[in-house]
Design an enzyme around this catalytic site. Structure first.
Site, PDB file in Angstrom:
ATOM      1  N   ARG A 220      -5.597   0.514  -8.765  1.00  0.00           N
ATOM      2  CA  ARG A 220      -6.330  -0.753  -8.789  1.00  0.00           C
ATOM      3  C   ARG A 220      -5.602  -1.801  -9.616  1.00  0.00           C
ATOM      4  O   ARG A 220      -5.649  -2.992  -9.292  1.00  0.00           O
ATOM      5  CB  ARG A 220      -7.733  -0.533  -9.363  1.00  0.00           C
ATOM      6  CG  ARG A 220      -8.679   0.194  -8.431  1.00  0.00           C
ATOM      7  CD  ARG A 220      -9.909   0.663  -9.172  1.00  0.00           C
ATOM      8  NE  ARG A 220     -10.822   1.388  -8.295  1.00  0.00           N
ATOM      9  CZ  ARG A 220     -11.726   2.257  -8.726  1.00  0.00           C
ATOM     10  NH1 ARG A 220     -11.853   2.500 -10.029  1.00  0.00           N
ATOM     11  NH2 ARG A 220     -12.515   2.870  -7.865  1.00  0.00           N
TER      12      ARG A 220
ATOM     13  N   LEU B 118      -8.812  11.783  -1.450  1.00  0.00           N
ATOM     14  CA  LEU B 118     -10.065  11.746  -2.208  1.00  0.00           C
ATOM     15  C   LEU B 118     -11.235  11.350  -1.306  1.00  0.00           C
ATOM     16  O   LEU B 118     -12.214  12.083  -1.198  1.00  0.00           O
ATOM     17  CB  LEU B 118      -9.957  10.758  -3.373  1.00  0.00           C
ATOM     18  CG  LEU B 118     -11.242  10.569  -4.195  1.00  0.00           C
ATOM     19  CD1 LEU B 118     -11.642  11.873  -4.887  1.00  0.00           C
ATOM     20  CD2 LEU B 118     -11.077   9.441  -5.218  1.00  0.00           C
TER      21      LEU B 118
ATOM     22  N   GLU C 236     -10.084   1.384  -2.784  1.00  0.00           N
ATOM     23  CA  GLU C 236      -9.979   1.487  -4.250  1.00  0.00           C
ATOM     24  C   GLU C 236     -11.198   0.874  -4.931  1.00  0.00           C
ATOM     25  O   GLU C 236     -11.101   0.245  -5.980  1.00  0.00           O
ATOM     26  CB  GLU C 236      -8.697   0.820  -4.778  1.00  0.00           C
ATOM     27  CG  GLU C 236      -7.437   1.164  -4.020  1.00  0.00           C
ATOM     28  CD  GLU C 236      -7.012   2.601  -4.187  1.00  0.00           C
ATOM     29  OE1 GLU C 236      -7.621   3.308  -4.998  1.00  0.00           O
ATOM     30  OE2 GLU C 236      -6.071   3.008  -3.492  1.00  0.00           O
TER      31      GLU C 236
ATOM     32  N   SER D 259       0.823  -1.202   0.000  1.00  0.00           N
ATOM     33  CA  SER D 259       0.000   0.000   0.000  1.00  0.00           C
ATOM     34  C   SER D 259       0.858   1.255   0.000  1.00  0.00           C
ATOM     35  O   SER D 259       0.547   2.229  -0.697  1.00  0.00           O
ATOM     36  CB  SER D 259      -0.932   0.013   1.222  1.00  0.00           C
ATOM     37  OG  SER D 259      -1.903  -0.996   1.136  1.00  0.00           O
TER      38      SER D 259
ATOM     39  N   GLY E 239     -17.157   6.992   0.580  1.00  0.00           N
ATOM     40  CA  GLY E 239     -16.080   6.939  -0.400  1.00  0.00           C
ATOM     41  C   GLY E 239     -16.479   6.477  -1.781  1.00  0.00           C
ATOM     42  O   GLY E 239     -15.764   6.728  -2.747  1.00  0.00           O
TER      43      GLY E 239
ATOM     44  N   PHE F  57      -2.837  10.630  -0.779  1.00  0.00           N
ATOM     45  CA  PHE F  57      -3.860  10.909  -1.784  1.00  0.00           C
ATOM     46  C   PHE F  57      -5.173  11.204  -1.086  1.00  0.00           C
ATOM     47  O   PHE F  57      -5.733  10.331  -0.414  1.00  0.00           O
ATOM     48  CB  PHE F  57      -3.988   9.685  -2.699  1.00  0.00           C
ATOM     49  CG  PHE F  57      -4.994   9.790  -3.812  1.00  0.00           C
ATOM     50  CD1 PHE F  57      -4.691  10.464  -4.986  1.00  0.00           C
ATOM     51  CD2 PHE F  57      -6.228   9.169  -3.706  1.00  0.00           C
ATOM     52  CE1 PHE F  57      -5.611  10.523  -6.034  1.00  0.00           C
ATOM     53  CE2 PHE F  57      -7.153   9.216  -4.749  1.00  0.00           C
ATOM     54  CZ  PHE F  57      -6.832   9.902  -5.912  1.00  0.00           C
TER      55      PHE F  57
END
Length: 387
Positions: free
Chosen positions: A247, A135, A367, A95, A141, A133
């Site tokens: 991904r 988002l 993801e 990760s 999510g 990151f």
């Protein structure tokens, strides 16, 4: 000749010499540097930061980006093999590399200016600058279009306010790629550590990805110069393009976790003697091991073909969804079955299955959840959007 239990279809023979060399070097790193410490790191809830310099020195950060930015310029299959071998150690290690490479370095390369590329990418490849990151948000999510974080223009700067959640590397990071709603659609910004109003709070009490840093990001009117805005993308295309890159690597990573659990169960089953014979001699255990081998083989073939499509420039996001859905589910099921074969020993972190099983509970969610990827395939085959 007996077949390799972890490569029944001799998939290694389909790799180039360079791809095999890369896999072998990362496998050695995992065996020598990751596996001896990762159980303790998981127990302690500690990410092994001391491994970052060697990970960088091996060229594993931004490995698919061009050499002119200090990166290795490797192909997609090589990046996948890197992810597989790192996750054979632990999902937290993979990760870290995935976020740095696919979610931070990639958007700077793909959507940034040349000045931004030259400023950040070489230092990130050397591991001197760590990224995260931003988002996902606290309220949910799977629907990034419902983003609450906003950026408004203020002279030559931007003021960003909002919150991001479940951010890998958050408290390690020197920069964050933050996506925010603007008057001109969703845009990305490079937010630097130390900017006033920007804070990262580490998430504790985790039962998964314990050898990884997970954080919440808070932005309270953070002043970000125009020079830190990613100029070459607007809308959801930006963050979703990054997620496709990440991904792709995740389709490979869980194969490594599955192999670690399978080999652990295979070795244990030959050593564990019950009723005067090793449990590997029982039909029940052989059926489980055979099913693990079958699933790993199919996952390996799926990701290899996906990598070849990516290298040919023809990979489609739905193909990534299929592989992510299948391979993480396969790995999670194998981890659980391996834990069962190990019996009571399987609940301790002296053996990898329970650690991988717990980690994969996160990997199957981040993801894109399993359900989201199933619906992506449903939309692809029916032509009807059920989201």
């Amino acid at each position: 000749m007996a077949l390799n239990p972890t490569d029944l279809y001799d998939i290694r023979s389909l790799l180039s010499e360079e791809e095999r060399m890369i896999q072998d070097s990362v496998a050695r790193f995992t065996d020598e540097k990751v596996l001896p410490i990762i159980g303790d790191c998981f127990d302690q809830g500690r990410f092994p930061k001391e491994l970052i310099p060697e990970i960088a020195a091996m060229g594993l950060l931004g490995s698919s980006l061009p050499e002119q930015y200090g990166c290795a310029g490797l192909n997609a299959v090589s990046y996948g093999l890197i992810c597989q071998e790192l996750e054979r150690g632990d999902s937290g290690i993979r990760s870290f590399v995935s976020v740095q490479s696919s979610l931070c370095m990639y958007p700077i390369y793909a959507y940034g200016s040349e000045e931004q590329r030259l400023r950040w990418l070489p230092a990130m490849a050397r591991g001197e600058v760590i990224g995260c990151f931003g988002l996902t948000e606290p309220h949910g999510g799977s629907d990034p279009a419902n983003m609450k974080t906003v950026a408004r223009k203020d002279g030559d700067d931007w003021l960003i306010s909002g919150a991001k959640m479940w951010i890998t590397n958050g408290n390690l990071a020197d920069i964050a790629i933050v996506w925010a709603q603007t008057g001109d659609g969703i845009q990305g910004f490079i937010v630097e550590k130390g900017m006033k109003g920007f804070e990262a709070h580490e998430v504790h009490r985790k039962m998964s990805l314990r050898a990884s840093v997970t954080s919440a990001l808070y932005l309270d009117n953070v002043r970000v110069p125009e020079a830190n805005r990613l100029p070459n993308v607007k809308g959801l295309k930006g963050p979703l393009g990054c997620l496709t890159q990440a991904r792709y690597g995740i389709t490979w990573g869980p194969i490594g976790a599955a192999i670690a659990c399978y080999t652990s169960a295979l070795e244990y089953s030959k050593e564990r003697v019950l009723f005067n014979r090793p449990i590997a001699a029982t039909q029940a255990v052989q059926l489980k091991l055979a099913d693990m081998a079958r699933r790993i083989t199919l996952a390996q073939l799926l990701s290899l073909q996906l990598g070849r499509l990516k290298d040919a420039g023809s990979m489609q996001p739905a193909q990534v969804s299929l592989a992510k859905w299948n391979n993480v589910r396969v790995a999670l099921d194998i981890a659980r079955e391996a834990r069962d074969i190990l019996g009571g020993a399987g609940i301790t972190t002296e053996h990898p299955p329970i650690r991988h099983a717990l980690n994969l509970e996160s990997v199957i969610t981040y993801e894109g959840t399993e359900t989201v990827h199933q619906l992506v395939i449903g939309r692809e085959v029916t032509g009807i959007n059920a989201f």
